[in-house]
Design a protein around this motif. Sequence first.
Motif, PDB file in Angstrom:
ATOM      1  N   MET A 106      55.259  10.940 -75.990  1.00 38.19           N
ATOM      2  CA  MET A 106      54.892  11.120 -74.602  1.00 38.19           C
ATOM      3  C   MET A 106      53.392  11.409 -74.523  1.00 38.19           C
ATOM      4  SD  MET A 106      56.358  11.094 -71.561  1.00 38.19           S
ATOM      5  CE  MET A 106      58.050  11.070 -72.064  1.00 38.19           C
ATOM      6  N   PHE A 107      52.751  10.876 -73.500  1.00 34.66           N
ATOM      7  CA  PHE A 107      51.326  11.107 -73.248  1.00 34.66           C
ATOM      8  C   PHE A 107      51.168  11.741 -71.873  1.00 34.66           C
ATOM      9  CE2 PHE A 107      51.601   7.842 -76.392  1.00 34.66           C
ATOM     10  CZ  PHE A 107      50.586   8.155 -77.281  1.00 34.66           C
ATOM     11  N   TYR A 108      50.143  12.541 -71.740  1.00 30.45           N
ATOM     12  CA  TYR A 108      49.929  13.304 -70.518  1.00 30.45           C
ATOM     13  C   TYR A 108      48.515  13.095 -69.988  1.00 30.45           C
ATOM     14  CZ  TYR A 108      53.958  15.736 -72.393  1.00 30.45           C
ATOM     15  OH  TYR A 108      55.199  16.023 -72.909  1.00 30.45           O
ATOM     16  N   VAL A 109      48.398  12.992 -68.682  1.00 31.07           N
ATOM     17  CA  VAL A 109      47.115  13.047 -67.991  1.00 31.07           C
ATOM     18  C   VAL A 109      47.117  14.379 -67.261  1.00 31.07           C
ATOM     19  CG1 VAL A 109      45.668  12.018 -66.209  1.00 31.07           C
ATOM     20  CG2 VAL A 109      47.053  10.557 -67.688  1.00 31.07           C
ATOM     21  N   TYR A 110      46.024  15.104 -67.339  1.00 30.81           N
ATOM     22  CA  TYR A 110      46.016  16.449 -66.760  1.00 30.81           C
ATOM     23  C   TYR A 110      44.710  16.751 -66.052  1.00 30.81           C
ATOM     24  CZ  TYR A 110      43.359  17.529 -70.992  1.00 30.81           C
ATOM     25  OH  TYR A 110      42.410  17.539 -71.990  1.00 30.81           O
ATOM     26  N   ILE A 111      44.810  17.688 -65.132  1.00 25.24           N
ATOM     27  CA  ILE A 111      43.625  18.235 -64.464  1.00 25.24           C
ATOM     28  C   ILE A 111      43.622  19.730 -64.737  1.00 25.24           C
ATOM     29  CG2 ILE A 111      42.425  18.659 -62.279  1.00 25.24           C
ATOM     30  CD1 ILE A 111      43.783  16.159 -61.155  1.00 25.24           C
ATOM     31  N   LEU A 112      42.512  20.218 -65.242  1.00 20.68           N
ATOM     32  CA  LEU A 112      42.344  21.652 -65.455  1.00 20.68           C
ATOM     33  C   LEU A 112      41.458  22.225 -64.366  1.00 20.68           C
ATOM     34  CD1 LEU A 112      41.610  21.772 -69.292  1.00 20.68           C
ATOM     35  CD2 LEU A 112      43.799  22.126 -68.131  1.00 20.68           C
ATOM     36  N   VAL A 113      41.759  23.436 -63.958  1.00 18.56           N
ATOM     37  CA  VAL A 113      40.907  24.180 -63.039  1.00 18.56           C
ATOM     38  C   VAL A 113      40.133  25.181 -63.890  1.00 18.56           C
ATOM     39  CG1 VAL A 113      40.815  25.670 -61.018  1.00 18.56           C
ATOM     40  CG2 VAL A 113      42.609  23.913 -61.194  1.00 18.56           C
ATOM     41  N   CYS A 114      38.829  25.035 -63.879  1.00 19.16           N
ATOM     42  CA  CYS A 114      37.979  25.908 -64.689  1.00 19.16           C
ATOM     43  C   CYS A 114      37.688  27.211 -63.954  1.00 19.16           C
ATOM     44  CB  CYS A 114      36.669  25.182 -65.008  1.00 19.16           C
ATOM     45  SG  CYS A 114      36.903  23.644 -65.904  1.00 19.16           S
ATOM     46  N   SER A 115      37.168  28.187 -64.683  1.00 18.88           N
ATOM     47  CA  SER A 115      36.901  29.502 -64.092  1.00 18.88           C
ATOM     48  C   SER A 115      35.896  29.434 -62.948  1.00 18.88           C
ATOM     49  CB  SER A 115      36.404  30.472 -65.163  1.00 18.88           C
ATOM     50  OG  SER A 115      35.169  30.028 -65.693  1.00 18.88           O
ATOM     51  N   ASP A 116      35.019  28.437 -62.953  1.00 19.13           N
ATOM     52  CA  ASP A 116      34.044  28.293 -61.872  1.00 19.13           C
ATOM     53  C   ASP A 116      34.556  27.384 -60.752  1.00 19.13           C
ATOM     54  OD1 ASP A 116      33.895  25.823 -63.078  1.00 19.13           O
ATOM     55  OD2 ASP A 116      31.733  25.859 -63.408  1.00 19.13           O
ATOM     56  N   LEU A 154      46.126  16.475 -55.469  1.00 19.77           N
ATOM     57  CA  LEU A 154      47.052  16.309 -56.598  1.00 19.77           C
ATOM     58  C   LEU A 154      47.489  17.659 -57.124  1.00 19.77           C
ATOM     59  CD1 LEU A 154      45.596  13.375 -58.751  1.00 19.77           C
ATOM     60  CD2 LEU A 154      47.668  13.369 -57.367  1.00 19.77           C
ATOM     61  N   CYS A 155      46.536  18.554 -57.319  1.00 21.08           N
ATOM     62  CA  CYS A 155      46.854  19.898 -57.819  1.00 21.08           C
ATOM     63  C   CYS A 155      47.784  20.632 -56.868  1.00 21.08           C
ATOM     64  CB  CYS A 155      45.579  20.699 -58.057  1.00 21.08           C
ATOM     65  SG  CYS A 155      44.554  20.088 -59.428  1.00 21.08           S
ATOM     66  N   ASN A 156      47.523  20.511 -55.582  1.00 22.18           N
ATOM     67  CA  ASN A 156      48.375  21.185 -54.592  1.00 22.18           C
ATOM     68  C   ASN A 156      49.788  20.609 -54.602  1.00 22.18           C
ATOM     69  OD1 ASN A 156      46.366  22.931 -53.800  1.00 22.18           O
ATOM     70  ND2 ASN A 156      45.710  21.662 -52.098  1.00 22.18           N
ATOM     71  N   SER A 157      49.917  19.307 -54.832  1.00 18.65           N
ATOM     72  CA  SER A 157      51.250  18.700 -54.870  1.00 18.65           C
ATOM     73  C   SER A 157      52.025  19.175 -56.098  1.00 18.65           C
ATOM     74  CB  SER A 157      51.156  17.166 -54.880  1.00 18.65           C
ATOM     75  OG  SER A 157      50.666  16.687 -56.118  1.00 18.65           O
ATOM     76  N   PRO A 201      38.142  31.045 -68.633  1.00 19.75           N
ATOM     77  CA  PRO A 201      39.334  30.294 -69.063  1.00 19.75           C
ATOM     78  C   PRO A 201      39.635  29.153 -68.091  1.00 19.75           C
ATOM     79  CG  PRO A 201      40.043  32.252 -67.913  1.00 19.75           C
ATOM     80  CD  PRO A 201      38.523  32.303 -67.975  1.00 19.75           C
ATOM     81  N   VAL A 202      40.439  28.218 -68.579  1.00 20.00           N
ATOM     82  CA  VAL A 202      40.911  27.118 -67.738  1.00 20.00           C
ATOM     83  C   VAL A 202      42.414  27.274 -67.546  1.00 20.00           C
ATOM     84  CG1 VAL A 202      39.111  25.546 -68.525  1.00 20.00           C
ATOM     85  CG2 VAL A 202      41.312  25.546 -69.692  1.00 20.00           C
ATOM     86  N   LYS A 203      42.916  26.690 -66.457  1.00 20.78           N
ATOM     87  CA  LYS A 203      44.361  26.698 -66.247  1.00 20.78           C
ATOM     88  C   LYS A 203      44.799  25.314 -65.785  1.00 20.78           C
ATOM     89  CE  LYS A 203      44.198  28.476 -61.540  1.00 20.78           C
ATOM     90  NZ  LYS A 203      44.683  29.436 -60.591  1.00 20.78           N
ATOM     91  N   LEU A 204      46.008  24.984 -66.084  1.00 23.07           N
ATOM     92  CA  LEU A 204      46.544  23.685 -65.723  1.00 23.07           C
ATOM     93  C   LEU A 204      46.717  23.594 -64.221  1.00 23.07           C
ATOM     94  CD1 LEU A 204      47.680  20.970 -66.738  1.00 23.07           C
ATOM     95  CD2 LEU A 204      49.923  22.080 -66.849  1.00 23.07           C
ATOM     96  N   GLY A 205      46.120  22.563 -63.635  1.00 27.76           N
ATOM     97  CA  GLY A 205      46.245  22.357 -62.198  1.00 27.76           C
ATOM     98  C   GLY A 205      47.235  21.263 -61.858  1.00 27.76           C
ATOM     99  N   TYR A 206      47.377  20.276 -62.785  1.00 30.95           N
ATOM    100  CA  TYR A 206      48.207  19.111 -62.495  1.00 30.95           C
ATOM    101  C   TYR A 206      48.422  18.321 -63.780  1.00 30.95           C
ATOM    102  CZ  TYR A 206      49.587  14.622 -60.435  1.00 30.95           C
ATOM    103  OH  TYR A 206      50.259  13.475 -60.101  1.00 30.95           O
TER     104      TYR A 206
END
Length: 82
Positions: free
Chosen positions: A1-11, A76-79, A43-48
């Motif tokens: 499995m492969f993943y595409v992701y968006i991270l939300v950074c601390s800034d 996308l993150c909100n969804s 730190p970063v956190k997973l957004g999507y």
Amino acid sequence: MFYVYILVCSDKTLYTGYTNNLESRIKKHNEGKASKYTRARLPVKLGYYEEYNSKSDAMKRESLIKKMNRNEKIELCNSYKS
């Protein structure tokens, strides 16, 4: 499995990438070992994220997401959080 992701950074900036191991990749980002961009914004956190069966499909989607504007990425993150 492969993943595409968006991270939300601390800034509050966003980082988009792809991987075949999402959990490990996020851990590496937070250890400062995954990208120069996120290293300075910890730190970063997973957004999507999205799952794909092939690396090619994941990379195509990553490219499309990177071309989106910030508001589209936030949508996308909100969804994902819904």
